[in-house]
Scaffold this active site. Structure first.
Site, PDB file in Angstrom:
ATOM      1  N   CYS A   2       0.931  -1.494  -0.108  1.00  0.00           N
ATOM      2  CA  CYS A   2      -0.135   0.007   0.005  1.00  0.00           C
ATOM      3  C   CYS A   2       0.830   1.310  -0.118  1.00  0.00           C
ATOM      4  CB  CYS A   2      -1.068   0.101   1.210  1.00  0.00           C
ATOM      5  SG  CYS A   2      -1.667  -1.545   1.394  1.00  0.00           S
ATOM      6  N   ARG A  27       0.788   1.925  -5.933  1.00  0.00           N
ATOM      7  CA  ARG A  27       0.930   0.808  -4.864  1.00  0.00           C
ATOM      8  C   ARG A  27      -0.261   0.271  -4.579  1.00  0.00           C
ATOM      9  NH1 ARG A  27       5.298   1.034  -1.251  1.00  0.00           N
ATOM     10  NH2 ARG A  27       7.037   2.037  -1.877  1.00  0.00           N
ATOM     11  N   TRP A  75      -3.750  -1.822  -1.455  1.00  0.00           N
ATOM     12  CA  TRP A  75      -3.862  -3.165  -2.113  1.00  0.00           C
ATOM     13  C   TRP A  75      -4.090  -4.188  -1.004  1.00  0.00           C
ATOM     14  CZ3 TRP A  75      -1.213  -7.768  -2.563  1.00  0.00           C
ATOM     15  CH2 TRP A  75      -1.275  -8.564  -3.695  1.00  0.00           C
ATOM     16  N   ASN A  99       1.692  -0.219   5.589  1.00  0.00           N
ATOM     17  CA  ASN A  99       1.983  -0.875   4.237  1.00  0.00           C
ATOM     18  C   ASN A  99       2.701  -2.092   4.937  1.00  0.00           C
ATOM     19  OD1 ASN A  99       3.013  -1.911   1.819  1.00  0.00           O
ATOM     20  ND2 ASN A  99       4.649  -0.389   1.995  1.00  0.00           N
ATOM     21  N   GLY A 100       2.490  -3.410   4.472  1.00  0.00           N
ATOM     22  CA  GLY A 100       3.142  -4.492   4.900  1.00  0.00           C
ATOM     23  C   GLY A 100       2.133  -5.597   5.192  1.00  0.00           C
ATOM     24  N   GLU A 477       6.341 -13.215 -22.061  1.00  0.00           N
ATOM     25  CA  GLU A 477       6.071 -11.711 -21.617  1.00  0.00           C
ATOM     26  C   GLU A 477       4.977 -11.366 -22.152  1.00  0.00           C
ATOM     27  OE1 GLU A 477       6.655  -9.233 -19.631  1.00  0.00           O
ATOM     28  OE2 GLU A 477       6.470  -7.550 -20.598  1.00  0.00           O
ATOM     29  N   LYS A 481       1.577  -9.915 -20.556  1.00  0.00           N
ATOM     30  CA  LYS A 481       0.892  -8.503 -20.798  1.00  0.00           C
ATOM     31  C   LYS A 481      -0.544  -9.024 -21.278  1.00  0.00           C
ATOM     32  CE  LYS A 481       3.142  -6.150 -19.734  1.00  0.00           C
ATOM     33  NZ  LYS A 481       4.320  -6.030 -19.274  1.00  0.00           N
ATOM     34  N   GLU A 484      -2.563  -9.809 -17.833  1.00  0.00           N
ATOM     35  CA  GLU A 484      -2.614  -8.790 -16.905  1.00  0.00           C
ATOM     36  C   GLU A 484      -3.545  -7.446 -17.459  1.00  0.00           C
ATOM     37  OE1 GLU A 484       1.899  -6.764 -16.942  1.00  0.00           O
ATOM     38  OE2 GLU A 484       0.877  -6.936 -15.251  1.00  0.00           O
ATOM     39  N   HIS A 500       4.832 -31.532 -26.033  1.00  0.00           N
ATOM     40  CA  HIS A 500       4.967 -32.256 -24.876  1.00  0.00           C
ATOM     41  C   HIS A 500       3.846 -31.963 -23.834  1.00  0.00           C
ATOM     42  CE1 HIS A 500       8.812 -33.570 -26.208  1.00  0.00           C
ATOM     43  NE2 HIS A 500       9.247 -32.322 -26.390  1.00  0.00           N
ATOM     44  N   LYS A 600       1.467  -1.428  -8.927  1.00  0.00           N
ATOM     45  CA  LYS A 600       2.773  -1.423  -9.696  1.00  0.00           C
ATOM     46  C   LYS A 600       4.085  -1.856  -8.953  1.00  0.00           C
ATOM     47  CE  LYS A 600       4.993   0.723 -13.218  1.00  0.00           C
ATOM     48  NZ  LYS A 600       5.179  -0.205 -14.285  1.00  0.00           N
TER      49      LYS A 600
HETATM   50  O1  M6R Z   1       9.198  -2.965  -9.828  1.00  0.00           O
HETATM   51  P1  M6R Z   1       9.309  -4.303 -10.350  1.00  0.00           P
HETATM   52  O2  M6R Z   1      10.184  -4.467 -11.751  1.00  0.00           O
HETATM   53  O3  M6R Z   1      10.411  -5.208  -9.260  1.00  0.00           O
HETATM   54  O4  M6R Z   1       8.133  -5.149 -10.590  1.00  0.00           O
HETATM   55  C1  M6R Z   1       8.204  -6.617 -10.827  1.00  0.00           C
HETATM   56  C2  M6R Z   1       6.687  -7.065 -11.139  1.00  0.00           C
HETATM   57  O5  M6R Z   1       5.848  -6.956 -10.341  1.00  0.00           O
HETATM   58  C3  M6R Z   1       6.344  -6.691 -12.452  1.00  0.00           C
HETATM   59  O6  M6R Z   1       7.405  -6.283 -13.613  1.00  0.00           O
HETATM   60  C4  M6R Z   1       5.007  -6.794 -12.902  1.00  0.00           C
HETATM   61  O7  M6R Z   1       5.038  -8.099 -13.543  1.00  0.00           O
HETATM   62  C5  M6R Z   1       4.339  -5.772 -14.115  1.00  0.00           C
HETATM   63  N1  M6R Z   1       3.061  -5.657 -13.634  1.00  0.00           N
HETATM   64  C6  M6R Z   1       4.408  -6.339 -15.382  1.00  0.00           C
HETATM   65  O8  M6R Z   1       3.792  -5.852 -16.181  1.00  0.00           O
END
Ligand code: M6R
Length: 605
Positions: A2, A27, A75, A99-100, A477, A481, A484, A500, A600
């Site tokens: 958070c 966050r 969050w 936060n935590g 990746e 993408k 998400e 496989h 994020k």
């Molecule tokens: O801030 P970071 O690069 O350490 O974050 C890692 C992941 O949480 C981040 O890359 C996440 O997978 C993204 N939402 C991907 O788009």
């Protein structure tokens, strides 16, 4: 993960708290709330479920007065996104933002319930407010009460306490989660990061693990984990207080995708001078026996791509791992090994913990971070900025390709230091890398084609992504993408792995996206494509002109990428991955910049 903010200010503090929360919304955005103490010492709070805008609206109709306040953007970890679970949590004379994760909160809550105190939420945080309020009701002063509570907490936390009747007092504490104190002129601030405090001050003190601090407008008294007064350094941090805007784009993500040619150019200008790579002193790979590349999500996948470069170019054994597994795997490390933490935010709890594991096991550490003021930057032996600029969209785009570019430069440096390539080869590879921004500019033109294809993709329930070699992690990746952003189920596989297991999924309703430049592995991937098409699978082939010509008319659709970039082509293929996910999300009407359930910066394990 958070975001928290606290202000002992000179003006009405609610608007400032909301402004700071806007900068912390990356966050989490499940709920938000603020609490203030007004001139008469009255503690009050407002909370709202969902985005920050809901809290702002509420404050218009039910304003909060006072020059002292705390705020929170959540969050959800413990308990759903409801108003009752939103912070600040309050019990009697105290309000708390956190936060935590308080790991022993069940035990503490049971004690409180046994004492006749009934929690109003399902959160771990409320326990902190309940305990502190109870201590105060039993006669402890606010500071003593907060200390008594802190002594009982296990887990990770950044906390700010605000007290009824105290217009010039705040107690803050950190363990595990980051916390920055900001010094103003006759004002004091605290926040999850320096970015949140940027509009107010650039004078920052970072608390260390186990510290707590007593804030008044006159300053901060810091105490270490043993409760002894301690001096922590004040630094000036330049993160810029400028407003973050979309620059005419519909979404931050569209803007950030389009910025890639420029920011990759910035990375190259920073780290490459002529035919020379310029990295901080001490970053020499000559005697190195192993390298570990560790991160989470997209950052981990950047490491996965780079493994191919470190092994193929530099002949350097390379481990990659997701940070959450790395440290519990307890991998043996040595003083001859380098550990590279890859992170956009530089605050990801798992990556930070993995970095600490590596440091404690004598490996030399590099933090590859976009946020230069972050914990990973501070705790690494060497911090390498990835220079993507502020990335607002929760889904990473330009941060990924900047990570790839810095990793490519590191791999070339390793190859050169280890005598695997000479000056001429280094110059040739650097020339390939320098072509990437221009090729990316051409790849951006694929946006419209991707938008049209996304009308098809966005109807699918499942999508498969296939790639070989360094394109395999780019396929991963692409799948990440799409998941998400559009909430479509997607999986990435190494092309050769298809038969496989995953081939059982293939039918005409499952689009299969194949990443296959016309290189040494192309023929093998074409065979895998044939296997899909023989089962009525619908292929979208991403290749170059030669590859698309060689594939014939079997694929359902193609996207033609420019040729060039040599071994660094995976950087280029990231762009259609981003656009396909972006346009599919737009087609499905999802929240592109703030997808559901995500944040994020993930500052909890
Ligand atoms: O801030 P970071 O690069 O350490 O974050 C890692 C992941 O949480 C981040 O890359 C996440 O997978 C993204 N939402 C991907 O788009």
């Amino acid at each position: 993960m958070c975001g928290i903010i606290g202000i002992l200010g000179k003006h009405e503090v609610s608007p400032q708290l909301v402004d700071a929360l806007r900068r912390l919304e990356y966050r989490g955005y499940d709920s938000a709330g603020v609490a203030t103490v007004d001139a008469g010492g009255r503690l009050d709070r407002r909370r709202a479920v969902g985005k920050l805008i809901n809290l702002s609206d509420r404050l218009v109709h039910e304003p909060l007065r006072g020059h002292a306040g705390i705020g929170h953007t959540r969050w959800a970890t413990h308990g759903a996104a409801t108003e009752a679970n939103a912070h600040p949590h309050r019990h009697g004379p105290v309000a708390v933002v956190h936060n935590g994760i308080i790991e022993n909160f069940r035990e503490l809550r049971d004690e409180l319930i046994a004492a006749g105190i009934q929690p109003q939420s399902q959160t771990d945080t409320e326990t902190v407010a309940l305990m502190t309020g109870r201590h105060m009701e039993q006669g402890l002063s606010p500071v003593e009460a907060a200390r008594a509570t802190l002594a009982r907490l296990r887990g990770a936390f950044a906390l700010a306490f605000l007290f009824q009747g105290e217009t010039d007092l705040m107690v803050v504490a950190r363990k595990g989660s980051p916390l920055a104190i900001g010094h103003g002129a006759g004002e004091m601030f605290v926040g999850s990061d320096a970015v949140a405090l940027a509009p107010f001050t650039d004078r920052i003190t970072y608390l260390e693990d186990g510290d707590h601090a007593v804030l008044t407008r006159a300053g901060a008294q810091v105490f270490d984990g043993d409760g002894s007064p301690v001096a922590r350094r004040e630094t000036r941090i330049d993160v810029g207080a400028t407003a973050i805007d979309k620059g005419g784009y519909r979404h931050f993500m569209a803007k950030e995708i389009a910025e890639q040619p420029v920011v990759i150019g910035d990375v190259l200008n920073h780290y490459v001078k002529g035919d020379r790579i310029v990295l901080p002193d001490g970053l020499d790979f000559a005697g190195v026996d192993r390298i570990a590349l560790v991160g989470c999500g997209t950052a981990h996948l950047a490491g996965h791509v780079a493994r191919y470069w470190f092994e193929q170019l530099a002949g350097l054994p390379c481990d990659i791992d997701v940070a959450s597994e790395f440290r519990y795997r307890e991998p043996p490390l040595s003083a001859q090994s380098w550990f590279v933490a890859i992170s956009q935010s530089g605050e990801t709890a798992d990556t930070l913990a993995a970095l600490h594991y590596a440091r404690d096991h004598v490996a030399r550490t590099v933090g590859l971070v976009n946020v230069g003021t972050s914990a990973i930057a501070r705790d690494s032996d060497i911090a390498l900025p990835t220079l993507a600029g502020i990335e607002v969209s929760v889904a990473s785009s330009k941060a990924f390709t900047c990570q790839l570019t810095v990793l490519a430069i590191l791999a070339l440096k390793a190859a050169h230091d280890r005598g695997r390539i000479g000056d001429a080869d280094l110059a040739r590879h650097l020339a390939d890398l320098r072509r990437i921004p221009g090729l990316m500019q051409q790849a951006l033109d694929l946006s419209d084609d991707c938008r049209v294809l996304s009308e098809w993709l966005s109807q699918a329930q499942d999508v498969l992504y296939l790639g070989r070699g360094a394109l395999f992690p780019v396929a991963l990746e692409g799948a990440l993408k799409l998941k998400e952003l559009s909430y479509i189920h997607a999986e990435g596989y190494a092309s050769g792995e298809l038969k496989h297991g995953p081939i059982a999924l293939i039918d005409r309703d499952v689009p299969v996206i194949v990443l296959a430049p016309h290189d040494a592995l192309f023929e093998k991937t074409v065979s895998n494509m044939q296997e899909v098409m023989a089962r009525h699978g619908q292929i979208l082939l991403l290749s170059d002109r030669a590859g698309i010509a060689a594939a014939g008319d079997g694929p359902h659709a193609t996207l033609c990428l420019p040729e060039g970039g040599g071994i660094f082509q995976p950087i280029l293929y990231a762009i259609p991955m981003q656009y396909l996910a972006y346009h599919s999300a737009v087609a499905r009407g999802t929240d592109v910049d703030q997808p559901r359930n995500l944040a994020k910066s993930v500052t909890v394990e």
